[in-house]
Design a protein around this motif. Sequence first.
Motif, PDB file in Angstrom:
ATOM      1  N   GLY A 100      -1.281   5.817  10.374  1.00  0.00           N
ATOM      2  CA  GLY A 100      -1.729   6.376   9.111  1.00  0.00           C
ATOM      3  C   GLY A 100      -2.398   5.345   8.222  1.00  0.00           C
ATOM      4  N   GLN A 101      -3.509   5.727   7.615  1.00  0.00           N
ATOM      5  CA  GLN A 101      -4.202   4.881   6.640  1.00  0.00           C
ATOM      6  C   GLN A 101      -3.948   5.459   5.254  1.00  0.00           C
ATOM      7  OE1 GLN A 101      -8.253   3.555   7.852  1.00  0.00           O
ATOM      8  NE2 GLN A 101      -7.985   4.960   9.580  1.00  0.00           N
ATOM      9  N   SER A 102      -3.261   4.703   4.401  1.00  0.00           N
ATOM     10  CA  SER A 102      -2.817   5.217   3.107  1.00  0.00           C
ATOM     11  C   SER A 102      -3.680   4.697   1.974  1.00  0.00           C
ATOM     12  CB  SER A 102      -1.355   4.820   2.855  1.00  0.00           C
ATOM     13  OG  SER A 102      -0.515   5.359   3.860  1.00  0.00           O
ATOM     14  N   PHE A 103      -3.857   5.548   0.958  1.00  0.00           N
ATOM     15  CA  PHE A 103      -4.572   5.174  -0.263  1.00  0.00           C
ATOM     16  C   PHE A 103      -3.802   5.726  -1.457  1.00  0.00           C
ATOM     17  CE2 PHE A 103      -7.806   4.793   2.913  1.00  0.00           C
ATOM     18  CZ  PHE A 103      -8.620   3.761   2.474  1.00  0.00           C
ATOM     19  N   PRO A 104      -3.582   4.909  -2.474  1.00  0.00           N
ATOM     20  CA  PRO A 104      -3.914   3.482  -2.526  1.00  0.00           C
ATOM     21  C   PRO A 104      -2.926   2.653  -1.706  1.00  0.00           C
ATOM     22  CG  PRO A 104      -2.778   4.120  -4.517  1.00  0.00           C
ATOM     23  CD  PRO A 104      -2.990   5.383  -3.725  1.00  0.00           C
ATOM     24  N   VAL A 105      -3.320   1.405  -1.367  1.00  0.00           N
ATOM     25  CA  VAL A 105      -2.459   0.490  -0.611  1.00  0.00           C
ATOM     26  C   VAL A 105      -1.695  -0.339  -1.622  1.00  0.00           C
ATOM     27  CG1 VAL A 105      -2.375  -1.328   1.118  1.00  0.00           C
ATOM     28  CG2 VAL A 105      -4.138   0.439   1.261  1.00  0.00           C
ATOM     29  N   TYR A 106      -0.413  -0.002  -1.840  1.00  0.00           N
ATOM     30  CA  TYR A 106       0.366  -0.696  -2.876  1.00  0.00           C
ATOM     31  C   TYR A 106       0.791  -2.072  -2.388  1.00  0.00           C
ATOM     32  CZ  TYR A 106       0.620   3.639  -5.471  1.00  0.00           C
ATOM     33  OH  TYR A 106       0.292   4.769  -6.172  1.00  0.00           O
ATOM     34  N   LEU A 107       0.756  -3.012  -3.303  1.00  0.00           N
ATOM     35  CA  LEU A 107       1.176  -4.374  -3.007  1.00  0.00           C
ATOM     36  C   LEU A 107       2.594  -4.570  -3.539  1.00  0.00           C
ATOM     37  CD1 LEU A 107      -2.068  -6.258  -4.099  1.00  0.00           C
ATOM     38  CD2 LEU A 107      -1.451  -5.442  -1.822  1.00  0.00           C
ATOM     39  N   PHE A 108       3.442  -5.162  -2.715  1.00  0.00           N
ATOM     40  CA  PHE A 108       4.832  -5.384  -3.132  1.00  0.00           C
ATOM     41  C   PHE A 108       4.875  -6.345  -4.320  1.00  0.00           C
ATOM     42  CE2 PHE A 108       5.294  -4.059   1.285  1.00  0.00           C
ATOM     43  CZ  PHE A 108       6.283  -3.114   1.167  1.00  0.00           C
ATOM     44  N   GLY A 109       5.675  -5.951  -5.299  1.00  0.00           N
ATOM     45  CA  GLY A 109       5.847  -6.804  -6.464  1.00  0.00           C
ATOM     46  C   GLY A 109       4.670  -6.763  -7.408  1.00  0.00           C
ATOM     47  N   SER A 110       3.791  -5.799  -7.240  1.00  0.00           N
ATOM     48  CA  SER A 110       2.617  -5.717  -8.095  1.00  0.00           C
ATOM     49  C   SER A 110       2.368  -4.277  -8.450  1.00  0.00           C
ATOM     50  CB  SER A 110       1.393  -6.306  -7.383  1.00  0.00           C
ATOM     51  OG  SER A 110       0.220  -6.083  -8.146  1.00  0.00           O
ATOM     52  N   GLU A 111       1.655  -4.035  -9.519  1.00  0.00           N
ATOM     53  CA  GLU A 111       1.304  -2.688  -9.919  1.00  0.00           C
ATOM     54  C   GLU A 111      -0.185  -2.453  -9.690  1.00  0.00           C
ATOM     55  OE1 GLU A 111       2.464  -1.967 -13.880  1.00  0.00           O
ATOM     56  OE2 GLU A 111       4.606  -2.138 -13.491  1.00  0.00           O
ATOM     57  N   LYS A 112      -0.756  -3.158  -8.707  1.00  0.00           N
ATOM     58  CA  LYS A 112      -2.164  -3.009  -8.418  1.00  0.00           C
ATOM     59  C   LYS A 112      -2.345  -2.422  -7.040  1.00  0.00           C
ATOM     60  CE  LYS A 112      -3.702  -6.739 -11.453  1.00  0.00           C
ATOM     61  NZ  LYS A 112      -4.461  -7.999 -11.545  1.00  0.00           N
ATOM     62  N   SER A 113      -3.505  -1.794  -6.831  1.00  0.00           N
ATOM     63  CA  SER A 113      -3.802  -1.215  -5.530  1.00  0.00           C
ATOM     64  C   SER A 113      -5.186  -1.625  -5.106  1.00  0.00           C
ATOM     65  CB  SER A 113      -3.743   0.321  -5.591  1.00  0.00           C
ATOM     66  OG  SER A 113      -4.726   0.803  -6.476  1.00  0.00           O
ATOM     67  N   GLN A 114      -5.394  -1.773  -3.815  1.00  0.00           N
ATOM     68  CA  GLN A 114      -6.694  -2.111  -3.279  1.00  0.00           C
ATOM     69  C   GLN A 114      -7.544  -0.863  -3.204  1.00  0.00           C
ATOM     70  OE1 GLN A 114      -6.170  -4.056   0.445  1.00  0.00           O
ATOM     71  NE2 GLN A 114      -5.295  -5.902  -0.461  1.00  0.00           N
ATOM     72  N   VAL A 115      -8.764  -0.951  -3.672  1.00  0.00           N
ATOM     73  CA  VAL A 115      -9.665   0.183  -3.702  1.00  0.00           C
ATOM     74  C   VAL A 115     -10.950  -0.218  -3.013  1.00  0.00           C
ATOM     75  CG1 VAL A 115     -10.881   1.845  -5.147  1.00  0.00           C
ATOM     76  CG2 VAL A 115      -8.673   0.938  -5.880  1.00  0.00           C
ATOM     77  N   SER A 116     -11.312   0.543  -1.983  1.00  0.00           N
ATOM     78  CA  SER A 116     -12.548   0.271  -1.264  1.00  0.00           C
ATOM     79  C   SER A 116     -13.683   1.010  -1.948  1.00  0.00           C
ATOM     80  CB  SER A 116     -12.431   0.741   0.196  1.00  0.00           C
ATOM     81  OG  SER A 116     -13.667   0.620   0.841  1.00  0.00           O
ATOM     82  N   SER A 117     -14.698   0.279  -2.343  1.00  0.00           N
ATOM     83  CA  SER A 117     -15.863   0.897  -2.971  1.00  0.00           C
ATOM     84  C   SER A 117     -17.074   0.721  -2.086  1.00  0.00           C
ATOM     85  CB  SER A 117     -16.121   0.261  -4.341  1.00  0.00           C
ATOM     86  OG  SER A 117     -16.495  -1.086  -4.192  1.00  0.00           O
TER      87      SER A 117
END
Length: 574
Positions: free
Chosen positions: A378-395
């Motif tokens: 499975g490819q999930s969006f957004p990809v959560y980073l442990f210990g962070s409140e940011k997500s990787q976004v592909s543009s």
Amino acid sequence: MAPKTLSSFLCPFTLPYTLTIPTPKILTLHSKPTLTLCRYSHPQNTHRKSSVSQTQYPNSPPEPAGTGAAAPTPGDRFLERHRSVEAAKVLLKEKKKKKKEKPKVTTTVACCYGCGAPLQTSEPDAPGYSDPETYALKKKHHQLRSVICGRCKLLSHGHMITAVGGNGGYSGGKQFIMAEELREKLSHLRHEKALIVKLVDIVDFNGSFLARVRDLAGANPIILVVTKVDLLPKGTDFNCIGDWVIEATAKKKLNVLSVHLTSAKSLVGVAGVASEIQKEKKGRDVYVMGSANVGKSAFISAFLKMMADKDPVAASAQKYKPIQSAVPGTTLGPIQINAFLGGEKLYDTPGVHLHHRQAAVVHSEDLPALAPQSRLRGQSFPVYLFGSEKSQVSSGNGTGEKDNSNGLTGYSIFWGGLVRVDILKALPETRLTFYGPKSLQIHMVPTDMADEFYQKEVGVLLTPPTGKQRADEWRGLETERQLQIKVEDVERPACDVAISGLGWITVEPVSRVLTSSDTSAKGAAGEVHLAVHVPKPVEIFVRSPLPVGKSGAECYQYRELTEKEEEDRPKLHF
């Protein structure tokens, strides 16, 4: 003159003369008993004989009432004769009827054993073509059943050669046979007594299920075989998958005897299907049917391989088994296989081409991109980073980072060039997980940039369609469906959004990563609003989530069954 004596009448020399002398007493004495005995000596007329004997012997005691056999009357004998004649006529009619009905499936025209197309020597590009010399030689030696056509030879070497057009067919390549013609070849099944082995692709369960299977199978019993389970993610619990399949099948109200989870590649579950077929066929022929490219020919090859150790007939059938190919519509006609010692036949049938699958809209050269070749991840969006409140976004320009306060709301996700998902409303922690072929890349951009991004990248970054020429001919994502998904339990996936012929998207109200690591991430119940864009004929299904992976098994809930439901429920084998 001496008086005549009795001895003189018996003399051979005086016999002619003595016959002229009447002796009334002797003739009368002998004639009456003789006539009486001849007339009443028939074995059936016991009643009359007994009455005569009683007349001759009046002093004998009478027989007790109710004893002795009653003689049939002439009317009884006539009815018995009439019934026997009518019964013979009925048997004769049934024999003639069986002889007439048998040739429905077995055609007199010789067919390619690889695809079932009628053999011909006039059109080299058409299915069923055989070299004239080879055809003549095989026909001379009565070996036409061992001939494979030129198209099947190319398919076995990886060439993508389609032959099916029309509603459910393919836009590219040759179109010699219409999809409607293939469906017509299966119409006789509902009038015959047969055992149906129905195949369903687990990756495209809803799209390959054949919702109107009763139009083809009639009231015949069905063994449901779920294929390609080896493609499910690691850690998947087959007990959960089997229960999910049975629950989904129960809503169709079909005469399903059992459900089997199988893989033709690894032979998982094939032995159970073979055992069930031997148990349930009961003198009936067996038909393997399903939608196009669901894996019927691959299943039959695995079935014959499994049966070969115990059945010499199945072992000999392995030499001329149907061809396997990634091209939907490889099989173009019923292929008869002698696979059972009892004389019953196994039939590989043409796949039912469905116009609502992605395979019906892409070019024939892009068909391999729709078939997963390895285990799904499975490819999930957004990809959560442990210990962070940011997500990787592909543009469109690469990968960036954004503040995650609004989650996915206001973004659009492209699944190749075939699917676009606009997130109109979502919980801050909502996550979408895509399960499908790895060849389709996934890209996420802001919704206000989605139209421009698609026009620029379709055929280049967003494939299929592949290439500029096919992208110019591409009609785009013409169908839009608005989905309002109610969230009742944030700790479990809300639903799956299945795309016919491609895969599915799992909607998680709260990411399981956040749920396990941050208890404050458990928001209140709400709604998720999506707008899904697909090509015009492709269907979108909203279903209960398929429990894949370890987390799927942990979240799956079994439904409590009544005794009646438990009794009527199909048995699960894997």
